[in-house]
Motif scaffolding. Sequence first.
Motif, PDB file in Angstrom:
ATOM      1  N   HIS A  49       0.729  -1.147  -0.064  1.00  9.40           N
ATOM      2  CA  HIS A  49      -0.040   0.075  -0.098  1.00  9.40           C
ATOM      3  C   HIS A  49       0.882   1.172   0.082  1.00  9.40           C
ATOM      4  N   PRO A  50       0.379   2.357  -0.280  1.00 11.20           N
ATOM      5  CA  PRO A  50       1.135   3.632  -0.533  1.00 11.20           C
ATOM      6  C   PRO A  50       1.472   4.097   1.099  1.00 11.20           C
ATOM      7  N   ARG A  51       2.455   4.715   1.199  1.00 13.44           N
ATOM      8  CA  ARG A  51       2.889   5.080   2.476  1.00 13.44           C
ATOM      9  C   ARG A  51       3.529   6.472   2.612  1.00 13.44           C
ATOM     10  N   ILE A  52       3.448   7.433   3.780  1.00 15.18           N
ATOM     11  CA  ILE A  52       4.133   8.552   3.582  1.00 15.18           C
ATOM     12  C   ILE A  52       5.189   8.339   4.882  1.00 15.18           C
ATOM     13  N   SER A  53       6.419   9.095   4.447  1.00 15.04           N
ATOM     14  CA  SER A  53       7.579   9.001   5.692  1.00 15.04           C
ATOM     15  C   SER A  53       7.831  10.206   5.759  1.00 15.04           C
ATOM     16  N   LEU A  54       8.153  10.680   7.051  1.00 19.08           N
ATOM     17  CA  LEU A  54       8.580  12.041   7.375  1.00 19.08           C
ATOM     18  C   LEU A  54       9.360  12.127   8.322  1.00 19.08           C
ATOM     19  N   ARG A  72      23.275  -0.846  -3.825  1.00 23.94           N
ATOM     20  CA  ARG A  72      24.502  -0.705  -3.127  1.00 23.94           C
ATOM     21  C   ARG A  72      25.206   0.666  -3.521  1.00 23.94           C
ATOM     22  N   GLN A  73      24.708   1.372  -4.449  1.00 22.58           N
ATOM     23  CA  GLN A  73      25.298   2.605  -5.003  1.00 22.58           C
ATOM     24  C   GLN A  73      25.186   3.763  -4.296  1.00 22.58           C
ATOM     25  N   PRO A  74      25.696   4.728  -4.189  1.00 30.23           N
ATOM     26  CA  PRO A  74      25.757   5.872  -3.369  1.00 30.23           C
ATOM     27  C   PRO A  74      23.960   6.423  -3.153  1.00 30.23           C
ATOM     28  N   GLY A  75      23.486   6.512  -4.502  1.00 27.09           N
ATOM     29  CA  GLY A  75      21.891   7.015  -4.558  1.00 27.09           C
ATOM     30  C   GLY A  75      21.884   8.570  -4.243  1.00 27.09           C
ATOM     31  N   ARG A  76      20.698   8.938  -4.244  1.00 28.76           N
ATOM     32  CA  ARG A  76      20.414  10.317  -4.010  1.00 28.76           C
ATOM     33  C   ARG A  76      20.197  10.742  -2.664  1.00 28.76           C
ATOM     34  N   PRO A  77      20.427  11.936  -2.386  1.00 28.33           N
ATOM     35  CA  PRO A  77      20.151  12.281  -0.845  1.00 28.33           C
ATOM     36  C   PRO A  77      18.572  12.272  -0.571  1.00 28.33           C
ATOM     37  N   MET A  78      18.463  11.571   0.751  1.00 24.09           N
ATOM     38  CA  MET A  78      17.130  11.550   1.189  1.00 24.09           C
ATOM     39  C   MET A  78      16.280  12.755   1.471  1.00 24.09           C
ATOM     40  N   ALA A  79      15.181  12.840   0.967  1.00 20.29           N
ATOM     41  CA  ALA A  79      14.276  14.054   1.222  1.00 20.29           C
ATOM     42  C   ALA A  79      13.565  13.792   2.821  1.00 20.29           C
ATOM     43  N   ARG A  80      13.177  14.888   3.454  1.00 26.84           N
ATOM     44  CA  ARG A  80      12.579  14.816   4.977  1.00 26.84           C
ATOM     45  C   ARG A  80      11.371  14.343   4.607  1.00 26.84           C
ATOM     46  N   VAL A  81      10.519  14.590   3.422  1.00 27.75           N
ATOM     47  CA  VAL A  81       9.255  13.933   3.232  1.00 27.75           C
ATOM     48  C   VAL A  81       9.308  13.202   2.270  1.00 27.75           C
ATOM     49  N   LEU A  82       8.480  11.958   2.163  1.00 25.56           N
ATOM     50  CA  LEU A  82       8.420  11.109   0.868  1.00 25.56           C
ATOM     51  C   LEU A  82       6.903  10.621   0.833  1.00 25.56           C
ATOM     52  N   TYR A  83       6.596  10.494  -0.268  1.00 27.55           N
ATOM     53  CA  TYR A  83       5.376   9.635  -0.474  1.00 27.55           C
ATOM     54  C   TYR A  83       5.757   8.515  -1.734  1.00 27.55           C
ATOM     55  N   ILE A  84       5.649   7.369  -0.996  1.00 27.71           N
ATOM     56  CA  ILE A  84       6.286   6.135  -1.799  1.00 27.71           C
ATOM     57  C   ILE A  84       5.140   5.508  -2.392  1.00 27.71           C
ATOM     58  N   PRO A  85       4.578   5.333  -3.568  1.00 25.79           N
ATOM     59  CA  PRO A  85       3.537   4.476  -3.971  1.00 25.79           C
ATOM     60  C   PRO A  85       3.679   3.113  -3.653  1.00 25.79           C
ATOM     61  N   ALA A  86       2.515   2.292  -3.847  1.00 25.78           N
ATOM     62  CA  ALA A  86       2.464   0.914  -3.575  1.00 25.78           C
ATOM     63  C   ALA A  86       3.215   0.025  -4.463  1.00 25.78           C
ATOM     64  N   GLY A  87       3.841  -0.759  -3.911  1.00 25.87           N
ATOM     65  CA  GLY A  87       4.814  -1.674  -4.681  1.00 25.87           C
ATOM     66  C   GLY A  87       6.062  -0.966  -5.225  1.00 25.87           C
ATOM     67  N   MET A  88       6.472   0.166  -4.705  1.00 24.72           N
ATOM     68  CA  MET A  88       7.770   0.759  -5.034  1.00 24.72           C
ATOM     69  C   MET A  88       8.731   0.245  -3.934  1.00 24.72           C
ATOM     70  N   PRO A  89       9.746  -0.362  -4.520  1.00 28.35           N
ATOM     71  CA  PRO A  89      10.817  -0.657  -3.446  1.00 28.35           C
ATOM     72  C   PRO A  89      11.799   0.520  -3.241  1.00 28.35           C
ATOM     73  N   MET A  90      12.246   0.502  -1.912  1.00 36.71           N
ATOM     74  CA  MET A  90      13.195   1.359  -1.334  1.00 36.71           C
ATOM     75  C   MET A  90      14.467   1.057  -0.820  1.00 36.71           C
ATOM     76  N   TRP A  91      15.860   1.416  -1.184  1.00 38.46           N
ATOM     77  CA  TRP A  91      16.877   0.887  -0.303  1.00 38.46           C
ATOM     78  C   TRP A  91      17.219   2.259   0.166  1.00 38.46           C
ATOM     79  N   THR A  92      17.954   2.250   1.353  1.00 42.63           N
ATOM     80  CA  THR A  92      18.789   3.392   2.242  1.00 42.63           C
ATOM     81  C   THR A  92      19.935   2.790   2.617  1.00 42.63           C
ATOM     82  N   ARG A  93      21.031   3.840   2.657  1.00 40.39           N
ATOM     83  CA  ARG A  93      22.177   3.660   3.179  1.00 40.39           C
ATOM     84  C   ARG A  93      22.770   4.878   3.857  1.00 40.39           C
ATOM     85  N   PHE A  94      23.373   4.498   5.064  1.00 39.14           N
ATOM     86  CA  PHE A  94      23.986   5.603   5.985  1.00 39.14           C
ATOM     87  C   PHE A  94      25.334   5.787   5.664  1.00 39.14           C
TER      88      PHE A  94
END
Length: 307
Positions: A49-54, A72-94
Amino acid sequence: MSQDPEFVGQTEGITPVAPPQWRRLDGVMGIFWEARGARGANGYYLSNHPRISLFFNDVSSIRISNDPGAARQPGRPMARVLYIPAGMPMWTRFTADHAFSHLDIHLHRDRLLKMLVPALGRSAALEVLARPVETAETRVIDTLAGLLLDEIRAPSRHPLHAETLVAGMVTGLLDLGNAEPDRAGAQLTKRQMRKLVACFRAGGGHGLSVSDMSRAVGLSESWFSHLFKNTTGTTPLQWQLRQRVELAQGLLSGSGLSVADVAGRLGFSDQAHLTKVFRHVTGETPAAWRRTHDAARPALDRPRGPV
């Protein structure tokens, strides 16, 4: 780090510093997390399902990607607020040690559609829900999220209050397009009109509600009614009456059915009701129209049966 069986959250090097706080509402679940991530920590997230992450604090040391090949690549900077549609995968790295707190709002797709379809129409609402959003412009969203967090931690008002806060976040964050569509001269397409005619005829001439008609072409009721009047010059009810009279004319001229039988087939309450509508549209009664029509046809083409 998941409270929802339809949400996958797999993390490595990310540790909660306090138990999550959560609240389930109508088609919504809000979860508040406080955690710490070590340099090199990573996460994988996927929801049905869709979700919002703040995030309530700086997230410049977190990188994000939605591409499996770049997980496992650097990726783009994380935004402070995101809306992620249903079924969209997300990887994060610190990229550095980082303590953070954030609010996840899991949204049931049907609940969102119920919210958006009356204003946008179903097809436009589905398009909106499929578009991800990432933003750092969070002033209004921050305010709403803070109020929602209060209701998650210590509910003090009716659940409708919290649900309204979520609705405000949704409409403030999603890409809804223009606030007001350009109404001047806008009309239904030929395809939409053909679909309406087909739906009406499939119902055997029985009346359709404006809600049924607008849903058939994927528009809100108010916008549909406006476009329909621009297109036909009549209201949906007036248009349906003309359509029903045309069907009645076809039955009167192509069968031996009585006027009462025709009225019954087309869903009129009785013969008098059909006669009243028929006279309003054509200027004559069904019986008079049939006599005039039959008189103009060759005798061999005339149907046999009661009038």
